[in-house]
Enzyme design. Structure first.
Site, PDB file in Angstrom:
ATOM      1  N   PRO A  89      28.931  44.190  31.270  1.00 12.51           N
ATOM      2  CA  PRO A  89      27.677  45.216  30.182  1.00 12.51           C
ATOM      3  C   PRO A  89      27.124  45.988  32.119  1.00 12.51           C
ATOM      4  CG  PRO A  89      27.305  42.358  30.903  1.00 12.51           C
ATOM      5  CD  PRO A  89      28.697  42.633  30.667  1.00 12.51           C
ATOM      6  N   GLU A 116      28.787  32.530  31.323  1.00 13.39           N
ATOM      7  CA  GLU A 116      27.996  33.814  31.536  1.00 13.39           C
ATOM      8  C   GLU A 116      28.705  34.865  32.660  1.00 13.39           C
ATOM      9  OE1 GLU A 116      24.607  34.036  31.839  1.00 13.39           O
ATOM     10  OE2 GLU A 116      24.467  32.773  31.031  1.00 13.39           O
ATOM     11  N   ARG A 154      44.333  55.755  21.722  1.00 13.41           N
ATOM     12  CA  ARG A 154      45.058  57.070  20.666  1.00 13.41           C
ATOM     13  C   ARG A 154      45.550  58.757  21.537  1.00 13.41           C
ATOM     14  NH1 ARG A 154      40.820  59.738  19.691  1.00 13.41           N
ATOM     15  NH2 ARG A 154      40.960  60.265  17.398  1.00 13.41           N
ATOM     16  N   ASP A 169      37.816  66.447  18.878  1.00  9.21           N
ATOM     17  CA  ASP A 169      37.199  64.961  19.103  1.00  9.21           C
ATOM     18  C   ASP A 169      35.410  65.870  19.189  1.00  9.21           C
ATOM     19  OD1 ASP A 169      38.294  63.771  17.089  1.00  9.21           O
ATOM     20  OD2 ASP A 169      39.149  62.717  18.434  1.00  9.21           O
TER      21      ASP A 169
HETATM   22  N1  SAM Z   1      25.425  36.802  32.408  1.00 14.05           N
HETATM   23  C1  SAM Z   1      26.162  38.276  32.139  1.00 14.05           C
HETATM   24  C2  SAM Z   1      25.061  38.935  32.484  1.00 14.05           C
HETATM   25  O1  SAM Z   1      24.241  39.582  31.997  1.00 14.05           O
HETATM   26  O2  SAM Z   1      25.854  40.465  32.900  1.00 14.05           O
HETATM   27  C3  SAM Z   1      27.155  38.605  30.489  1.00 14.05           C
HETATM   28  C4  SAM Z   1      28.088  37.370  30.429  1.00 14.05           C
HETATM   29  S1  SAM Z   1      28.836  37.919  28.597  1.00 14.05           S
HETATM   30  C5  SAM Z   1      27.730  37.012  27.312  1.00 14.05           C
HETATM   31  C6  SAM Z   1      30.117  37.686  28.378  1.00 14.05           C
HETATM   32  C7  SAM Z   1      31.447  38.223  28.828  1.00 14.05           C
HETATM   33  O3  SAM Z   1      31.173  39.473  27.962  1.00 14.05           O
HETATM   34  C8  SAM Z   1      31.580  39.215  30.325  1.00 14.05           C
HETATM   35  O4  SAM Z   1      31.535  38.622  31.199  1.00 14.05           O
HETATM   36  C9  SAM Z   1      32.251  40.585  29.747  1.00 14.05           C
HETATM   37  O5  SAM Z   1      33.090  40.088  30.313  1.00 14.05           O
HETATM   38  C10 SAM Z   1      31.505  40.602  28.161  1.00 14.05           C
HETATM   39  N2  SAM Z   1      30.815  41.569  28.006  1.00 14.05           N
HETATM   40  C11 SAM Z   1      29.598  41.524  27.759  1.00 14.05           C
HETATM   41  N3  SAM Z   1      29.129  42.722  27.591  1.00 14.05           N
HETATM   42  C12 SAM Z   1      29.626  43.679  27.613  1.00 14.05           C
HETATM   43  C13 SAM Z   1      29.332  45.032  27.540  1.00 14.05           C
HETATM   44  N4  SAM Z   1      28.377  45.532  27.152  1.00 14.05           N
HETATM   45  N5  SAM Z   1      30.617  45.482  28.084  1.00 14.05           N
HETATM   46  C14 SAM Z   1      32.146  45.085  28.894  1.00 14.05           C
HETATM   47  N6  SAM Z   1      31.535  44.031  28.777  1.00 14.05           N
HETATM   48  C15 SAM Z   1      31.083  42.984  28.132  1.00 14.05           C
END
Ligand code: SAM
Length: 252
Positions: A89, A116, A154, A169
């Site tokens: 994220p 986490e 795609r 698209d």
């Molecule tokens: N503690 C982290 C933070 O707040 O940045 C979030 C961890 S999340 C619960 C677990 C995993 O989900 C991350 O390590 C990532 O690989 C994935 N993830 C969660 N949200 C994402 C997003 N918006 N885009 C891409 N991957 C995501």
């Protein structure tokens, strides 16, 4: 193109990308997807991949060693250099431009976090970039990886039955797509616009361009602001805006 996915849930990723255009791209040999489970690179009876976070607090952290070993195995599985993407994220937002850039690479490796997240030292040394699919938090990177694979898959040459689909698209030319209609011509919920039934290809192309411009103006003015519209497009948009105002829908 080859995509390697490092994930604790290989089945989840595989299931997501096994159908439709991307499933077909794999069957056509245009896209090879391999999954790697970090648990297969552990050496304890519990196949441990996570540990508590130094400093305390809730949640576990994915440890360096199983991921480093998995990524080493990935790297050694094929000669092409792999661009390693951690789904996070905190990464750069996935856009169509980013998808096109990833599609140009011969090989990418997608690292899916859980808990986490991943030990920062692994991210600093083994990851080329972090990519986010939006400003929200998922419980794992697998669905985000599937989104990347779908969007990249795609675009592989030969994946879509008609390559025009991708060119037309939303986002491909910086605008949203025009509306589409199928049978029947008349329905209790409305009729297909006459121009689409006219057989006049130039008029249809103009109408579609105008709709794409108008929709982008209405729904994504931020995208439209980045466009350098030629005189014809400006005129088409002006007509759309007038019609919109006359229909009593007011200024955007
Ligand atoms: N503690 C982290 C933070 O707040 O940045 C979030 C961890 S999340 C619960 C677990 C995993 O989900 C991350 O390590 C990532 O690989 C994935 N993830 C969660 N949200 C994402 C997003 N918006 N885009 C891409 N991957 C995501």
């Amino acid at each position: 193109m080859r995509i390697d996915v490092v994930t604790l849930f290989p089945g989840l990723v595989r299931e997501c990308v096994s159908v439709g255009v991307v499933g077909r791209a794999q069957k056509r040999g245009l896209l090879q997807i391999y999954t790697w489970n970090p648990r297969d690179y552990t050496h304890d009876p519990h196949r441990t991949v996570d540990a508590t976070s130094y400093g305390g607090g809730p949640g576990m952290v994915m440890m360096i060693e199983p991921l480093r070993a998995a990524l080493t195995a990935v790297r050694e599985a094929a000669p092409e250099p792999a661009h390693v993407v951690y789904l996070s994220p905190q990464g750069v937002r996935l856009t169509q431009d980013k998808v096109v850039a990833l599609t140009a690479l011969p090989r990418i490796t997608l690292l899916c976090g859980r808990y986490e997240g991943v030990d920062e030292r692994l991210l600093a040394r083994a990851v080329d970039e972090e990519v986010s699919i939006g400003d929200y938090v998922l419980s794992g990177g697998e669905l985000a990886a599937a989104v990347v694979i779908d969007a990249v898959g795609r675009l592989q040459e030969g994946a879509l039955n008609d390559a025009r689909s991708a060119r037309e698209d939303s986002f491909s030319d910086g605008l949203l797509d025009c509306p589409h209609y199928a049978k029947p011509v008349h329905d209790a919920w409305g009729s297909v616009p006459d121009v689409l039934l006219s057989g006049d290809h130039a008029a249809i192309a103009r109408w579609r361009r105008q709709q794409a411009l108008g929709r982008t103006w209405l729904r994504r003015p931020d995208l439209l602001a980045r466009q350098d519209l030629d005189a014809e497009s400006q005129a088409l948009l002006a007509v759309f805006r007038d019609a919109h105002a006359q229909a009593g829908k007011g200024e955007n």
